[in-house]
Design a protein around this motif. Structure first.
Motif, PDB file in Angstrom:
ATOM      1  N   LYS A 363       6.247 -86.896 -33.586  1.00  0.00           N
ATOM      2  CA  LYS A 363       5.132 -87.529 -34.287  1.00  0.00           C
ATOM      3  C   LYS A 363       5.102 -87.034 -35.717  1.00  0.00           C
ATOM      4  CE  LYS A 363       0.836 -86.137 -34.016  1.00  0.00           C
ATOM      5  NZ  LYS A 363      -0.527 -85.814 -33.556  1.00  0.00           N
ATOM      6  N   ASP A 366       1.574 -88.541 -40.531  1.00  0.00           N
ATOM      7  CA  ASP A 366       0.702 -89.707 -40.715  1.00  0.00           C
ATOM      8  C   ASP A 366       0.587 -90.531 -39.433  1.00  0.00           C
ATOM      9  OD1 ASP A 366       3.333 -90.448 -40.873  1.00  0.00           O
ATOM     10  OD2 ASP A 366       3.062 -91.869 -42.517  1.00  0.00           O
ATOM     11  N   ASN A 367       0.839 -89.863 -38.282  1.00  0.00           N
ATOM     12  CA  ASN A 367       0.562 -90.424 -36.959  1.00  0.00           C
ATOM     13  C   ASN A 367       1.476 -91.588 -36.588  1.00  0.00           C
ATOM     14  OD1 ASN A 367      -1.143 -89.873 -34.668  1.00  0.00           O
ATOM     15  ND2 ASN A 367      -2.015 -91.907 -34.941  1.00  0.00           N
ATOM     16  N   TYR A 368       2.747 -91.458 -36.855  1.00  0.00           N
ATOM     17  CA  TYR A 368       3.751 -92.407 -36.405  1.00  0.00           C
ATOM     18  C   TYR A 368       4.699 -91.705 -35.427  1.00  0.00           C
ATOM     19  CZ  TYR A 368       2.832 -96.268 -39.661  1.00  0.00           C
ATOM     20  OH  TYR A 368       2.269 -97.321 -40.321  1.00  0.00           O
ATOM     21  N   LYS A 400      10.289 -94.641 -38.730  1.00  0.00           N
ATOM     22  CA  LYS A 400       9.020 -94.796 -38.033  1.00  0.00           C
ATOM     23  C   LYS A 400       9.124 -96.011 -37.134  1.00  0.00           C
ATOM     24  CE  LYS A 400       6.292 -92.770 -41.792  1.00  0.00           C
ATOM     25  NZ  LYS A 400       5.233 -92.993 -42.800  1.00  0.00           N
ATOM     26  N   TYR A 402       6.633 -96.670 -34.388  1.00  0.00           N
ATOM     27  CA  TYR A 402       5.389 -97.160 -33.800  1.00  0.00           C
ATOM     28  C   TYR A 402       4.223 -96.261 -34.214  1.00  0.00           C
ATOM     29  CZ  TYR A 402       1.851 -98.705 -30.475  1.00  0.00           C
ATOM     30  OH  TYR A 402       0.701 -99.190 -29.917  1.00  0.00           O
ATOM     31  N   THR A 403       3.057 -96.878 -34.403  1.00  0.00           N
ATOM     32  CA  THR A 403       1.801 -96.152 -34.502  1.00  0.00           C
ATOM     33  C   THR A 403       0.743 -96.950 -33.769  1.00  0.00           C
ATOM     34  OG1 THR A 403       0.196 -95.084 -35.987  1.00  0.00           O
ATOM     35  CG2 THR A 403       1.073 -97.218 -36.680  1.00  0.00           C
ATOM     36  N   LEU A 422       0.484 -89.512 -29.589  1.00  0.00           N
ATOM     37  CA  LEU A 422      -0.161 -89.775 -30.872  1.00  0.00           C
ATOM     38  C   LEU A 422      -1.593 -89.279 -30.811  1.00  0.00           C
ATOM     39  CD1 LEU A 422       1.098 -93.391 -31.687  1.00  0.00           C
ATOM     40  CD2 LEU A 422       1.863 -91.241 -32.701  1.00  0.00           C
TER      41      LEU A 422
END
Length: 422
Positions: A363, A366-368, A400, A402-403, A422
């Protein structure tokens, strides 16, 4: 009733003038124009297509045509990567409409399927039907007529003015719809989909994935109900600000959902021939795996356990699922163990590919979910319910992939499987 329906559409808007994604890529000229029972279809088959590949049929809206539908959806872009046949048929009644009350067009769909089997040896158990507006209405109508021929359904902006039909069987459904739809208003969507949720005895409460990524609409939400009868799921993609138009921004989400199904059930859980180009391991199987040890009863009724594989990465947020055989023993051949919905440990053979050992999943700040060193590999991300939320092709560097909502995710890179969150 037919006259009333035509008046409804004609009084609402000129369908041929709706905007959409459009632009770029291939055109309908890259498709083969064919005739099935004297009616026009346009067919796209990727180069190198294998036998037993899936088929997706995409139906246009009223007073539209295959050219409009193709230029806004570009299904061939997904087909080139995933390996399936695409058909854009032309409506055969006045104003290029579809028969949404009888069986004229549903019978024609069966003839199209038979023709595609003759021409391309498609897998008849993996045929998917999608459609926009009146094409979406026809998609819903087909659930009551040819659900034994269609594995999963993807109506877009197409709540049926004839009302919800009685499906022949519980079927997987994904329904994207814009909140600014001024032809088939969004406020009708929830109640319409509920008819099918009730028919299939789905859970009352949906899983909600907010800020769902969509190329055209920020702040999208994916609602998922399931498992319902026969293990099917119903999904609804709510698209803020979207009007009444088909879009290529939705086709990947549609494909990632429908490709999980055959007419017998979920791919990997049903007796069917699979195409390796388009059907990864069962998402339900993968999502039930655990990096800390896959545990479940084996075929002898004993509990099989696996220890940590030790393949932890420097970011500390993901790990590789350990190897385990169906008998519960650790495999020396490099098989990745997963827990099936029946609670039986299964194994998926890993190819002798040393480059997979370099892959890492973690991860980002920036949370991806980020995947590194996966050049040329298929990357599939599953959420905690086992649904595919992203599929892409790996690059040589960090990318990246997926988020989304907070939770645990399973990432499958080639034949390696990782767990992250996440």
């Amino acid at each position: 009733m037919r006259t009333a329906i035509l008046f409804f559409f004609a009084a609402t808007i000129s369908f041929a003038q709706w905007g959409g994604g459009g632009g770029g890529g291939k055109s309908l000229n890259d498709y083969q124009k064919k005739s099935v029972s004297g009616r026009e279809i346009h067919v796209y088959a990727p180069s190198g297509l294998k036998e037993n590949s899936p088929l997706l049929i995409s139906c246009h809206g009223m007073d539209q045509d295959p050219n409009y539908q193709q230029s806004n959806t570009h299904w061939e872009a997904v087909a080139d990567t995933a390996g399936f046949v695409v058909v854009y048929p032309r409506g055969g009644t006045g104003y290029n409409t579809w028969d949404i009350s009888g069986d004229k067009d549903t019978k024609w769909m069966v003839e199209i399927i038979d023709q595609m089997y003759t021409d391309y040896k498609i897998d008849k158990k993996r045929v998917y039907l999608s459609g926009f507006s009146m094409g979406g209405m026809f998609t819903y109508h087909s659930m009551s007529k040819i659900a034994d021929k269609i594995a999963a359904f993807a109506p877009t902006s197409g709540t049926n003015v004839m009302g919800a039909s009685k499906a022949q069987r519980p079927v997987p459904i994904i329904h994207p719809h814009g909140t600014n739809d001024d032809v088939l208003p969004y406020n009708n969507v929830e109640g319409f989909i509920k008819n099918y949720r009730d028919q299939f005895h789905c859970p009352d409460k949906a899983e909600e994935q907010t800020n769902y990524p969509n190329a055209e609409n920020n702040g999208a939400t994916m609602y998922t109900w399931g498992p319902c009868d026969k293990g099917v799921y119903i999904k609804h993609l709510k698209l803020p600000g979207r009007g009444h138009s088909p879009s290529k921004a939705d086709v990947s989400d549609i494909w990632n959902f429908v490709k999980e199904w055959t007419v017998d059930g979920k791919v990997g859980e049903a007796s069917t021939t699979e195409s390796s180009a388009s059907t990864p391991a069962s998402s339900a199987d993968v999502a039930k795996s655990s990096s800390s040890g896959v545990t479940g009863p084996n075929s002898s009724g004993n509990v099989a356990k696996s220890s940590s594989s030790g393949s932890h990465h420097h970011h500390g947020s993901s790990s590789s699922i350990t190897n385990v055989t169906s008998s519960g023993a650790v495999s020396s051949s490099g098989a990745v163990g997963v827990l099936s919905s029946a609670g039986i440990i299964a194994s998926i053979a890993q190819p002798a590919d040393p480059s997979l050992l370099l892959v890492s999943v973690y991860k980002s700040s920036d949370n991806y979910i980020v995947v590194a060193n996966a050049q040329g590999k298929t990357i599939t991300v599953f959420n905690s319910l086992g649904h595919v939320v992203s599929t892409t092709r790996g690059l040589g560097t960090q990318q990246k992939v997926y988020t989304g909502a907070k939770g645990v995710y399973i990432v499958k890179v080639g034949s390696r499987t990782f767990k992250t969150s996440l």
